[in-house]
Design a protein around this motif. Structure first.
Motif, short mmCIF file in Angstrom:
data_model
loop_
_atom_site.label_atom_id
_atom_site.label_comp_id
_atom_site.label_asym_id
_atom_site.label_seq_id
_atom_site.Cartn_x
_atom_site.Cartn_y
_atom_site.Cartn_z
N SER A 88 -105.32 -76.82 16.67
CA SER A 88 -104.55 -77.28 15.52
C SER A 88 -104.61 -76.24 14.40
O SER A 88 -105.31 -75.23 14.52
CB SER A 88 -105.18 -78.60 15.04
N PRO A 89 -103.91 -76.47 13.29
CA PRO A 89 -104.10 -75.59 12.13
C PRO A 89 -105.57 -75.55 11.72
O PRO A 89 -106.33 -76.50 11.91
CB PRO A 89 -103.21 -76.23 11.06
N TRP A 90 -105.92 -74.41 11.09
CA TRP A 90 -107.33 -74.11 10.84
C TRP A 90 -108.11 -75.23 10.15
O TRP A 90 -109.26 -75.49 10.48
CB TRP A 90 -107.43 -72.83 9.99
N GLU A 133 -110.36 -73.58 18.94
CA GLU A 133 -109.70 -72.29 18.77
C GLU A 133 -110.32 -71.52 17.60
O GLU A 133 -111.07 -72.08 16.79
CB GLU A 133 -108.19 -72.50 18.54
N VAL A 134 -109.96 -70.25 17.50
CA VAL A 134 -110.56 -69.36 16.51
C VAL A 134 -109.89 -69.51 15.15
O VAL A 134 -108.75 -69.91 15.04
CB VAL A 134 -110.46 -67.90 16.98
N CYS A 135 -110.64 -69.15 14.13
CA CYS A 135 -110.14 -69.03 12.76
C CYS A 135 -111.29 -68.46 11.94
O CYS A 135 -112.11 -67.71 12.47
CB CYS A 135 -109.67 -70.38 12.21
N TRP A 142 -98.22 -73.45 7.86
CA TRP A 142 -99.56 -73.70 7.28
C TRP A 142 -100.38 -72.42 7.11
O TRP A 142 -101.20 -72.31 6.21
CB TRP A 142 -100.33 -74.70 8.16
N ARG A 143 -100.16 -71.42 7.98
CA ARG A 143 -101.06 -70.27 7.97
C ARG A 143 -100.86 -69.39 6.73
O ARG A 143 -101.81 -68.83 6.20
CB ARG A 143 -100.82 -69.43 9.24
N THR A 144 -99.62 -69.27 6.29
CA THR A 144 -99.29 -68.38 5.18
C THR A 144 -99.96 -68.82 3.88
O THR A 144 -100.29 -67.99 3.03
CB THR A 144 -97.76 -68.31 5.04
N ALA A 145 -100.15 -70.13 3.74
CA ALA A 145 -100.82 -70.63 2.53
C ALA A 145 -102.19 -69.98 2.34
O ALA A 145 -102.62 -69.76 1.20
CB ALA A 145 -100.96 -72.15 2.61
N HIS A 146 -102.85 -69.65 3.44
CA HIS A 146 -104.15 -68.99 3.33
C HIS A 146 -104.02 -67.60 2.72
O HIS A 146 -104.93 -67.12 2.04
CB HIS A 146 -104.82 -68.91 4.71
N SER A 147 -102.88 -66.95 2.95
CA SER A 147 -102.64 -65.63 2.35
C SER A 147 -102.24 -65.75 0.88
O SER A 147 -102.35 -64.80 0.13
CB SER A 147 -101.53 -64.88 3.10
N VAL A 148 -101.75 -66.91 0.51
CA VAL A 148 -101.41 -67.15 -0.90
C VAL A 148 -102.68 -67.38 -1.72
O VAL A 148 -102.83 -66.84 -2.81
CB VAL A 148 -100.47 -68.36 -1.05
N HIS A 149 -103.60 -68.15 -1.16
CA HIS A 149 -104.70 -68.66 -1.98
C HIS A 149 -106.04 -67.97 -1.76
O HIS A 149 -106.92 -68.09 -2.60
CB HIS A 149 -104.87 -70.17 -1.72
N ARG A 150 -106.22 -67.31 -0.62
CA ARG A 150 -107.56 -66.82 -0.28
C ARG A 150 -107.57 -65.30 -0.17
O ARG A 150 -106.58 -64.68 0.15
CB ARG A 150 -108.02 -67.43 1.06
N ARG A 198 -96.42 -60.20 9.62
CA ARG A 198 -95.43 -60.61 8.62
C ARG A 198 -94.38 -61.53 9.20
O ARG A 198 -93.94 -62.47 8.53
CB ARG A 198 -94.82 -59.37 7.97
N ASN A 199 -94.00 -61.31 10.46
CA ASN A 199 -93.00 -62.23 11.03
C ASN A 199 -93.65 -63.47 11.65
O ASN A 199 -92.96 -64.31 12.21
CB ASN A 199 -92.05 -61.51 12.00
N VAL A 200 -94.97 -63.55 11.57
CA VAL A 200 -95.66 -64.81 11.87
C VAL A 200 -95.80 -65.63 10.59
O VAL A 200 -95.65 -66.85 10.58
CB VAL A 200 -97.05 -64.55 12.50
N LYS A 201 -96.08 -64.92 9.50
CA LYS A 201 -96.29 -65.60 8.22
C LYS A 201 -94.98 -66.07 7.58
O LYS A 201 -95.00 -66.89 6.67
CB LYS A 201 -97.06 -64.68 7.26
N PHE A 202 -93.87 -65.48 8.04
CA PHE A 202 -92.56 -65.87 7.51
C PHE A 202 -91.57 -66.06 8.66
O PHE A 202 -91.55 -65.25 9.60
CB PHE A 202 -92.00 -64.79 6.57
N ASN A 203 -90.74 -67.09 8.57
CA ASN A 203 -89.63 -67.22 9.50
C ASN A 203 -88.49 -67.98 8.83
O ASN A 203 -88.51 -68.22 7.61
CB ASN A 203 -90.09 -67.84 10.83
N ASP A 204 -87.50 -68.35 9.65
CA ASP A 204 -86.30 -68.97 9.09
C ASP A 204 -86.30 -70.48 9.22
O ASP A 204 -85.27 -71.13 8.97
CB ASP A 204 -85.05 -68.38 9.78
N GLY A 205 -87.46 -71.03 9.61
CA GLY A 205 -87.53 -72.48 9.75
C GLY A 205 -87.08 -72.98 11.11
O GLY A 205 -87.19 -74.16 11.41
#
Lengths: 451, 451
Positions: free
Chosen positions: B113-115, B135-137, B225-233, B198-205
């Protein structure tokens, strides 16, 4: 034999006596057509510089200080081979260089002695009003770095830090690419000194490299003095080949500066194993009892005022191929030295490396384009020609060095900061600002003009 | 439909109730011939595991928890393609997995699941007496890592940390070489996660990778969900692909442990530039106003009880070729991943690299020699087969995982320690000992037997 240069000396006098920062103060001094240069320390490195200088018409090597008869003999042979008049030798003990500085009519001096002599010699030479070039090493203390800066600021004498890798052809091609924005805004850089020096640190007392496991008084050349640093010290003892090019890429002391440093060292195994396993060594050899303190791999991280990170590798005790391990990474791509590859967004295939050859040909630095022919045969792939040429040209103009005393202090300071951090298990060290704030305004100088 | 496994459940009960360390306590439990497995989170990663499991005779995927209808649809297609009965789906909100754990007759569970869900799901699954693969995180806190350890110790349930790169063919060949002493005594190691995401952290929905600059609710798949970690951490958010293999090379938690960590992050530019420069983005796009906190290059140094140093690279926001950047260096030689080269003293020409191909063929790990045929077509060059195989085999035996809860806690802890160090400019962090001293006696397990 030696012409006296009263005019130039008197012109330089105000700067010599000034306590204000030199800051290109001598830019209006007339450029000399020929200068007298002394070399303090004519071991193999000094001889390389001398060999390049005796081939030139615009400088005369007039005096040399060295206490090793074999090195004096080899040095004389350089002059004889080129049919040049012999310089005056000062060989009466390790402080005879002070007599040289007092008696000789000089414009400049190159210091290529063992590391512990670099700063005292540079300070004395700056105080004598000379243009000073010092070979690379790492400092023993932060105070020593300040002493270089303070002496420069008090005397106005310039210090040129002789970091030859800054002039390496690929390093300068990358500098050219960096300045053209090919890598975008820089973010992370690596470099270092990864060179199996075991046969430099040990020899048989006769040849300079290898053949035995002696160091100290029983050894010849660098092993006489350099190996002691691996016995007693633990940190990045030789940071400048890595940090020099990196500092040029990110304009350290010229709009940027290092702010923090941490360093960790692995255990020390390589030198002991070398002694034990060498045919001339063995477990019973006296040097098998020596406890070498220098960790085989020392890694240092630096942060900068502008937000880049830097990693420096020091790795000299182990079997390995030579690699300075450069990495230059920005928003638009990166270069890695070890695989001779780069990646430029929008140019390289996405997610793929490209070999560097074509790029380095296309972006060959203008200095190399102009003078590559003259560098053929010079040491370290020709870069030593560019180094000595830059030194002589800058000294003739009495101009601020492209790698100056603030760069020297900054790059040299990595060693004591690394030693402190390693001794404390990797604690963060605050990086001194040797420019006292002038880094904010200082202009980029390296390889912007003729050197 | 599903057979009840009273016998096995009752045999496992004492361990489940024990509060003592599990320590292979279940070695005497009979090995099951077939087990029921649930998957919590059937996104693309979960689907990869499911696909490998539905092809096996010794496990049945009986239940799946996922809340995304598109992922549920894709997951069902895997079963249909293999003519396997559909599992029961739990899709009634993000906590429906608790109903799954309560109602289903299971032996094991895989969490993909998400981290943020890994630890609560792993804790709940261990408390339910199941064999757990996560899974890893990277962790959010040190406390979270302790929670995994404490839950394992309280329940006796095993946790298998699903770090697939530990099973990569070259990584295992090097492990084989390390264990045969080819590199001598290890001194310095590097690894990391250097992958342009970058194309994992962003897509077209709509598509999982690229095509736009959306993240969060407007995006699909990981970008949700994953990109939020790059925003905040800001820190090494994904350390385990690098540290896992390294930890196996130097026996972390098995005679060795991490003792210190420092981490520095470069400024963050890559994700903002991606949004601004993307055809679907631009300076006016709402995401161009987002301030991404994750430094584009995060570098972490670790020291160990046995005197090795480790460097981890995290680099996911920039244009670059994929490279985990492994380096394994010892007294007798070194391997570098990025140039596919190694140097072994007395074998390689002195001071020269050799290509790895012949070595990796000769030292191919016995597990790969034995099962490479079965791995053909599995994800990430076949290593995912080995990972899932190891998980299923270990779960059937209810055996201590080769990558266990102490490894999970240790590797996951790098993230919060890195975040703390970065936030403090690179200060040294003390590394917790999640084994409470048992690292001194714990035996090496990974890839020593059948997995």
């Amino acid at each position: 034999m030696r012409r006296r240069q009263f005019l130039q000396t008197s012109l330089a006098a105000p700067a010599v006596l000034s306590t204000a920062p030199a800051l290109r103060a001598q830019k209006n001094t007339p450029v000399k057509s020929k200068i007298n240069i002394a070399v303090l320390g004519s071991g193999l490195r000094g001889q390389s510089h001398i060999d390049l200088m005796v081939r030139r018409d615009d400088c005369v090597v007039t005096a040399i200080a060295d206490i090793d008869p074999e090195m004096v003999r080899r040095t004389k042979a350089i002059f004889e081979k080129q049919n040049k008049p012999l310089p005056t030798f000062y060989a009466n003990g390790p402080k005879d260089y002070l007599n040289l500085l007092e008696k000789e009519d000089l414009d400049a001096v190159i210091i290529a002695s063992p590391w512990r002599w670099h700063t005292p010699m540079a300070v004395a030479a700056m105080q004598a009003g000379l243009y000073v070039g010092t070979e690379v090493c790492g400092a023993f203390s932060i105070d020593e770095c300040w002493e270089l800066v303070r002496t420069h600021e008090a005397t106005g004498s310039h210090l040129f830090f002789l970091e030859n890798v800054c002039y390496r052809r690929d390093v300068m091609a990358v500098l050219n690419m960096v300045r053209q924005g090919m890598f975008g805004e820089l973010l992370h850089l690596e470099g270092g000194y990864q060179h199996d020096l075991r046969n430099v640190k040990f020899n048989d007392g006769k040849q300079p490299y290898g053949g035995g496991v002696e160091f100290g008084p029983k050894a010849f050349h660098e092993a006489r003095w350099r190996t002691a640093h691996s016995v007693h010290r633990n940190g990045d003892l030789y940071p400048t080949h890595g940090v020099g090019p990196v500092a040029n890429y990110i304009n350290i002391n010229r709009g940027n500066r290092f702010v923090g440093l941490t360093s960790m060292a692995s255990k020390a195994r390589g030198l002991h194993e070398y002694v034990v396993n060498h045919p001339q060594g063995g477990p019973g050899h006296p040097n098998a009892k020596v406890e070498f303190k220098l960790g085989d791999k020392v890694t240092t991280m630096l942060s900068t005022a502008n937000g880049e990170t830097v990693v420096l590798h020091h790795d000299t005790n182990l079997p390995r191929p030579y690699s300075l391990g450069f990495r230059v990474q920005g928003t638009k791509g990166l270069w890695m030295d070890v695989n001779s590859s780069l990646h430029i967004e929008g140019v390289s295939e996405a997610h793929r490396w490209e070999k560097t050859e074509n790029y380095f040909e296309k972006y060959d630095h203008p200095l190399w384009q102009k003078m590559a022919d003259r560098a053929v045969g010079a040491g370290h792939g020709g870069m030593d020609f560019f180094l000595v040429n830059a030194f002589v040209e800058a000294a003739k103009a009495n101009a601020t060095a492209p790698i100056d005393v603030y760069d020297a202090a900054t790059w040299l300071a990595i060693t004591p900061l690394s030693e402190q951090s390693v001794a404390q298990g990797g604690t963060l060290q605050t990086f001194p600002d040797f420019t006292n704030g002038r880094w904010m305004d200082r202009k980029v100088d390296f390889a912007m003009g003729e050197y």
